[in-house]
Design an enzyme around this catalytic site. Sequence first.
Site, short mmCIF file in Angstrom:
data_model
loop_
_atom_site.label_atom_id
_atom_site.label_comp_id
_atom_site.label_asym_id
_atom_site.label_seq_id
_atom_site.Cartn_x
_atom_site.Cartn_y
_atom_site.Cartn_z
N SER A 113 0.80 -1.22 0.00
CA SER A 113 0.00 0.00 0.00
C SER A 113 0.84 1.27 0.00
CB SER A 113 -0.93 0.00 1.22
OG SER A 113 -0.18 -0.03 2.42
N LYS A 141 -7.04 3.27 8.57
CA LYS A 141 -6.12 4.27 8.03
C LYS A 141 -6.73 5.67 8.08
CE LYS A 141 -3.80 0.99 4.96
NZ LYS A 141 -3.54 0.58 3.57
#
Length: 887
Positions: free
Chosen positions: A783, A826
Site C-alpha cells: 500500500s 487508516k
Amino acid sequence: MAEPVDLPSRLGILPFRNKVLLPGAIIRIRCTSPSSVMLVEQELWQKEEKGLIGVLPVRDTEAAAVGSMLSPGVGNDSGERSLKGPADVLDSQKQDGKNQQKLIHWHNRGVAARALHLSRGVEKPSGRVTYIVVLEGLCRFSVQELSARGTYRMARVSRLDMTKAELEQAEQDPDLLLLSRQFKASAMELISILEQKQKTVGRTKVLLESVPVHRLADIFVASFEISFEEQLSMLDSVDLKVRLSKATELVDRHLQSIRVAEKITQKVEGQLSKSQKEFLLRQQMRAIKEELGDNDDDEDDIASLERKMQSAGMPPNIWKHAQRELRRLRKMQPQQPGYSSSRVYLELLADLPWQKGSEEREIDLRTAKERLDCDHYGLVKVKQRIIEYLAVWKLKPDARGPVLCFVGPPGVGKTSLASSIAAALNRKFVRISLGGVKDEADIRGHRRTYVGSMPGRLIDGLKRVAVNNPVILLDEIDKTGSDVRGDPASALLEVLDPEQNKTFNDHYLNVPFDLSKVIFVATANRVQPVPPALLDRMEVIELPGYTPEEKLKIAMKHLIPRVLDQHGLSSESLQIPEVIVKIIIQRYTREAGVRNLERKLAALARAAAVKVAEQDCMVQLSKDVHPMTSSLLDERLAGGAEVEMEVIPLGVNGQEISNTFSSTSVLVVDEAMLEKVLGPPRFDDREAAERVATPGVSVGLVWTSFGGEVQFVEATAMAGKGDLHLTGQLGDVIKESAQIALTWVRARAADLKLSAAGEISLLENRDIHIHFPAGAVPKDGPSAGVTLVTSLVSLFGQRKVRADTAMTGEMTLRGLVLPVGGIKDKVLAAHRCGIKRVILPERNLKDLAEVPSAILAGMEILLVKRIDDVLEQALEGGCPWRQHSKL
C-alpha cells in the site's frame, strides 16, 4: 548325637531369660556380665570337656523390690545370700536401668548342657573378658535347691529323663509305638515339603532314621518359633507319651501353616507381573486377609471414586471403558508407578460434565442489548451481529451457529464482548489464551504414556467450569505457532468444525467428548496469520479503532469511574473535565483502543490520591495544636503545591475543620497538573507540516496489528552510480514497490519534466536513498506504492508535498492505483494526526461506508484512479506537467 551322661548332683546355673533350651538343641551365647563370665570360667573353661552347666529358664515380672524366687513348689536356701541386680540373671542379654525393678521367677526345671565350642576374648579399651559359648542340651533336671557361689548360682539337681533300661521297657508300650509312628509320619511329611525349598534337609532325614524318637521330638520342637509358654510346656513334658503328643501337635500345626503360606504364595504369584515382584509382601498381606475373611473394611477411596463415576452420567461406551480402568486400579498397590496416573485419569473421567449443563434462561434480546450498550460504547455493527446471533439461539436453541472471530487492534473490547455473550446466555465463561502456543498437546492433550501427561486446555477448562455448554473464548488465535511438536492451529480445525467436534478426541482422555454444545468465540489482531482452513470455519467480525469522539465518551462513561474506584477516589475528590480528556487523547495517546488512555487517567488518579492522603493528614489535628494563621499557610502551600488549590483556614475546632475540608477539597485537573503528571505532550498536529517542509518527503497510511498508523517516506539523492538504497527494516513486498515506483518515475521523467528530453538517465551519476522512519519497526505490504512515487517526484521536481494530505494505494507499472485494505483504520489514523485530506484508490469507495460520518464530515476524501491524479492532489500547486497517458 551325644551319648547319655552322668549328671552330677550340683550344677552351675546359667539363667535363660524368656527362652528354653531343650535336650538335643544347640544354641550360641555371648557372655559379657561378671556373673556369666565367672560361671563359664570356673565350670567350663577350667574343666574343659568334662564341664557341665545347667540352663534354667527365668521370667521377668514388674515388682517393687529386687530379688529372686523359684516357681511354686521350689524352695530357696535361706542360708545363702540372695542375688542383687539384673546382671546376675542372664549374661547373654544386656540390661538397662529400667530392669532394676523386676522380680525374677526361676523355673523349677532345666536342661543340663555341655560346651561344643568355647572362645575367649578381651574387649578394648575396657579390657573386659568375654566368652562365646556354643551349648548343646543333654537332659532334663529338676531343681531341688538353689544357692549362690560367688557371683553366680549353683543348684542341687535331680535327673528327670528315663534311664536306658526304663526307655527300653517303655518302647514296648503299644500306645507309645502308635504315637511314635504318627510323629515320624508328620515329621517325614514336613521334611518332604522342606526338601523342595531347602537343600540341607538331607541331614534331617538321617536324624529321623538314627535318633531315638523321644530325642527327635525335642529337636523338632526346638527348631519351631513357638511361644515361651509352649516351650516351657515341652520342657515339663517328662512323660514320653505327653511329649510325643505335644510334638506331633506342633509339627502338624507347622505343616498347616506351610500349606497356607504356599496357597497364598501361589495365589499372589499368579497375579504378579515381572515389574510387580517387589510388592510380593503386600500382596501376601492381602491374601492373608482374604483367608481370614477379614475383608469387611470400611469403604475406601476407590469405592468413593466409583460412586462419583456412577453419578457422572457417562455414556454407555465410556462407562464400560471407565469400569475396565477401575478394575485395573483395584489390582494395583498405591506404591506402584502407574497407580497415581490411573487414579488421576479416573478422577478426570468422574469430574467431566458429560451430561451437566448450565441452566439456560429465556433470552431477552432487549436486556442483552442494554447489557451490550452498558458495557461497550459504539461498535454498532458488531453489537447488531451479536444480537442477531442471540436471536437465532432464542428461536432454535440447538442450532449450530457460526464461530464468531473478533478481529481488531488491542484495547477495542474483543474479550469483553465474548464475556457479554456468556452473560446474555446465562452460561459460564472460559478463556483460553493461545498466544505463543506451539504444542499441539495444548489443544489435544498429551498421551498417557508420557510422564507428566495432562489433558488439553479445552478438556481442562470444561472440568473447571463443570458444565458442557459454556462459552469458550479462544484468545489470540492468530498468535499460535508450530514446530516439531505439531501445529495447534491444525488441531483447532476439529474443535471449531460443528460436524466433527461432537466426537472430539483428546489424546489424554482417549474417549470421545461432545463439544457441540459449547459456544466458541475467537479473537485476533490480524487475520493474515490464521490458516485459511481455520479461517473458513469462523465468521470474521472486524472491530476497528475508536474515533476520538468515541474515546471521549468511553472515558467519561466507563474509564474514569473505573479508575476512580480502583484508586479509592470519588467524583467528589477528583474531577477530570472533558477538555482535559480531549487533550490526553490528542496529545498523549495515539492508538486504536483505549488502554493507553486508561493508563494516563490512572496516572492522574495516583497523583490525586497523594494529594488527598496529604490533606487527610493535615485535617487530623488534635485540639491541643495551636492555630496557624491563614497567611502562613498561604505561603507554605504556594511554595510547595504542584496544583492550584483553595487555602482552607484552620481553626482549633476539629469539627469546623472537617466540615470546611469536605466542602472545598475537590481536585480539578487542569493543563498545568496534566503536564506536571504526564510530562510534555508526546504528539503534535504540526508534526506532518514540519516533516514535509522539504521536497522528497510524503505522508502515507499503513495498517498494523495495532490499527492504522501514519508512515512518512523520505527520499534523497546523492552522487553515485545510479543505485537505489532502501532502509527502515523493510519486507520484500515493500522493496518491490520501491523498485516499481522508481521505474515508473524514470520512464515518465521526460513527460513530468523531471529531466530534459536529451538526458540519457534520470539517475546518471547519482544514487537514490529511500528511508522509512522508525527503523526498529518491521514494515511490509504493497500500500505504500503511491506514497513512494509522490516522494520521488517531489525529490526530482523539487516540489513540496502538501502537509495536510496523506495517501495509500498500490500502483502498477502502467500507473494504475489499485485498492488496498484497512481503509477505516487508516482514515482514523489520519484523523488522529490532524490530517484533513486523504487520497484513496477509487475502488475503495465502498469501504468508506464503515467510517463514521462524523469523521468523514471533517475530512476531504480524494478518490484517484491513476498516479497522475495522486500527484495532482498531493503536490503543492498541483501537477502542471500532468498528461493523460494511455495504456
